[in-house]
Design an enzyme around this catalytic site. Structure first.
Site, PDB file in Angstrom:
ATOM      1  N   GLY A 115       0.715  87.587  26.528  1.00  0.00           N
ATOM      2  CA  GLY A 115       1.823  88.540  26.631  1.00  0.00           C
ATOM      3  C   GLY A 115       2.829  88.453  25.500  1.00  0.00           C
ATOM      4  CE  LYS A 127       2.670  81.868  18.677  1.00  0.00           C
ATOM      5  NZ  LYS A 127       3.430  80.850  19.409  1.00  0.00           N
ATOM      6  CG  ASN A 251       0.710  78.873  27.241  1.00  0.00           C
ATOM      7  OD1 ASN A 251       0.537  79.260  28.394  1.00  0.00           O
ATOM      8  ND2 ASN A 251       1.788  78.208  26.879  1.00  0.00           N
ATOM      9  CB  ILE A 252      -3.708  83.143  23.762  1.00  0.00           C
ATOM     10  CG1 ILE A 252      -5.028  83.428  23.011  1.00  0.00           C
ATOM     11  CG2 ILE A 252      -2.483  83.740  23.055  1.00  0.00           C
ATOM     12  CD1 ILE A 252      -5.578  84.809  23.211  1.00  0.00           C
ATOM     13  CG  ASP A 253       0.940  79.618  21.915  1.00  0.00           C
ATOM     14  OD1 ASP A 253       0.586  78.940  22.905  1.00  0.00           O
ATOM     15  OD2 ASP A 253       2.139  79.928  21.704  1.00  0.00           O
ATOM     16  CE  LYS A 396       4.409  77.311  22.659  1.00  0.00           C
ATOM     17  NZ  LYS A 396       3.914  78.463  23.443  1.00  0.00           N
TER      18      LYS A 396
END
Length: 508
Positions: A115, A127, A251-253, A396
């Protein structure tokens, strides 16, 4: 004295204070209800149903927000979790894998939280579409990992992306490029909730549109929204119908969040015969993680406690690495049947996170959010697994990006692993200054990514560039004073050095 003032003073008496607050609360709820109804009348016929679901969800959250007071944990009730409620990963891995690992894998669905926008790294759009390694984006690496699993074990593990209204359109455009990959990809959207004015607590949106002046009137309400949105999308029932049993959410990151066969086997074939409905991967805190949410025992259940819930007097205690040794990686394994049961009973309880924001025009607003891991206390037989740090590799900032682009990691089938050439398995501490915040500025400042195999700590501040084939070892601090520029020459080897504004290179 007017009747109203008499009523008011009576209400303000000791006994009446809570009554008075209740009246105010009811009036506020009524006002919000009216505003939401006005907004709903502006929805077109094809938007109406999902807009109504979103606004009903928001009303429930707003109702709870008005009921709750102050930090939502009683510090006196917080205890360390019992020993057996957080298992060491080594113990789970030691059980090995069964011969039928393919049939176990076929029970799994991988869900990535998609998202977020790349704005904090100076990028437009989702992102997940930022290039992180050899031109591969977060999404490319995720697809490669799952395709590798499906080819290796001849399985059909699908990938599901939870998008937000900010990322949905751009993500769907890019998905076509994976049509020939051996991964079925599904998407669903998390809810779209109205931001509320900090003073009046009323929605600032005037209609359902989210373009033009209404762009900032809406927000995605945090990843705790996954349970309701996944259920409402129909995908939950589809997967249960196909015989799927667990989702692995991350989380995709987080590039360390790959499918772990040992954890999956533990879920599907528990040693005591009793299945866990919810597993949270935790890992040991370092000084950099003191703000991360931690698992505690609270009223007989495992509970995730976030820093925002901690009374001010106990924040330092919460940050203590010795008392709370672990934190939540947000890699979660959850039973599909349990999500369905709890969702239908309206029994998933997550604390509300009140997120204040200031909009571009200076207006102060509030976003009400929830976090996916906070639901752990609603599930039966929950478990924490203390995993190696390598399963928590979030990107991040560009400082994180430098680490994952470097020779500290090797890339194979979409998965990053720490290079065997690094003597210490710990990740170096990297702090790049504000000149490196945006991805395009960061890329411009490195002609090639330095050799960092022997690096412990890197701090860079000011206008600094790196030539080709630079090698960084030990502790390296490079500080260009305001108005100065430092160019690290090609082929330079900096080992335990401080490089300051006038390009003197000192031993550290």
């Amino acid at each position: 004295m007017s009747r109203f003032v008499q009523d008011l003073s009576k209400a303000m008496s000791q006994d009446g204070a809570s009554q008075f607050q209740e009246v105010i609360r009811q009036e506020l709820e009524l006002s919000v209800k009216k505003e939401l109804e006005k907004i709903l009348t502006t929805a077109s016929s094809h938007e109406f149903q999902h807009t109504k679901k979103d606004l009903d969800g928001f009303r429930n959250l707003f109702h709870r927000f008005l009921q709750e007071k102050g930090p939502s944990v009683d510090w006196g009730k917080i205890q360390r979790p019992p020993e057996d409620s957080i298992q060491p990963y080594e113990k789970i891995k030691a059980r090995g894998l069964p011969d039928n690992i393919s049939s176990v894998l076929n029970k799994l669905v991988v869900v990535k939280l998609n998202g977020g926008l790349g704005t904090s790294m100076g990028c437009k759009g989702p992102k997940s579409l930022i290039g992180v390694r050899n031109e591969n984006t977060f999404l490319d690496l995720t697809v490669q990992q799952i395709e590798h699993l499906n080819k290796t074990y001849n399985t059909d593990v699908p990938l599901v992306l939870m998008n937000s209204f900010n990322t949905d359109e751009d993500t769907k455009k890019i998905l076509q490029k994976y049509n020939h990959c051996r991964v079925k990809i599904y998407t669903f959207n998390q809810s779209r909730y109205p931001r509320i004015n900090k003073e009046s607590l009323l929605p600032i949106a005037k209609d359902v549109s989210y373009s033009g002046e209404n762009t900032e009137a809406w927000y995605p309400p945090g990843h705790g929204d996954i349970y309701a949105s996944f259920y409402n999308s129909g995908l939950l029932d589809t997967f249960i119908g196909e015989g799927k049993e667990y989702i692995f959410v991350s989380n995709i990151d987080n590039l360390g969040a790959t499918v772990d066969l040992y954890i999956l086997n533990h879920l599907m074939n528990p040693p005591n015969g009793k299945r866990c409905e919810f597993v949270m991967e935790v890992t040991n805190k370092t000084r950099a993680d003191v703000k991360g949410g931690t698992l505690t025992q609270y009223e007989g259940k495992l509970r995730l406690v976030e820093i925002a819930q901690v009374p001010k007097a106990h924040v330092d205690e919460f940050k203590s690495v010795s008392k709370f040794k672990i934190f939540n990686t947000n890699n979660l394994w959850v039973s599909l049947a349990a999500v369905k049961r709890l969702q239908e009973q309206n029994a998933i309880d997550m604390e509300i996170i009140v997120n204040p924001k200031t909009l571009d025009g200076g207006l102060n607003v509030i976003q009400l959010e929830t976090a996916v891991g906070a639901a752990i206390k609603s599930f039966e037989n929950s478990l924490g697994i203390n995993v190696p740090r390598s399963r928590f590799l979030p990107v991040k900032t560009t400082s994180d990006l430098l680490l994952v682009m470097s020779n500290l990691y090797s890339l194979e089938a979409g998965s990053l692993t720490m290079s065997e050439k690094r003597e210490f398995p710990t990740v170096p501490l990297v702090k790049l200054g504000s000149s490196f915040t945006k991805v395009q500025d960061y890329l411009r400042r490195f002609e090639s990514i330095p050799d960092m195999l022997e690096l412990d700590h890197l701090t860079v501040s000011g206008d600094v560039t790196f030539g080709k084939n630079v090698s960084l070892k030990g502790t390296v601090i490079i500080i260009a004073n305001h108005g100065d520029r430092i160019d690290i020459p090609p082929g330079a080897v900096l080992e335990n050095k401080i490089v300051s504004g006038n390009l003197r290179i000192l031993d550290h």
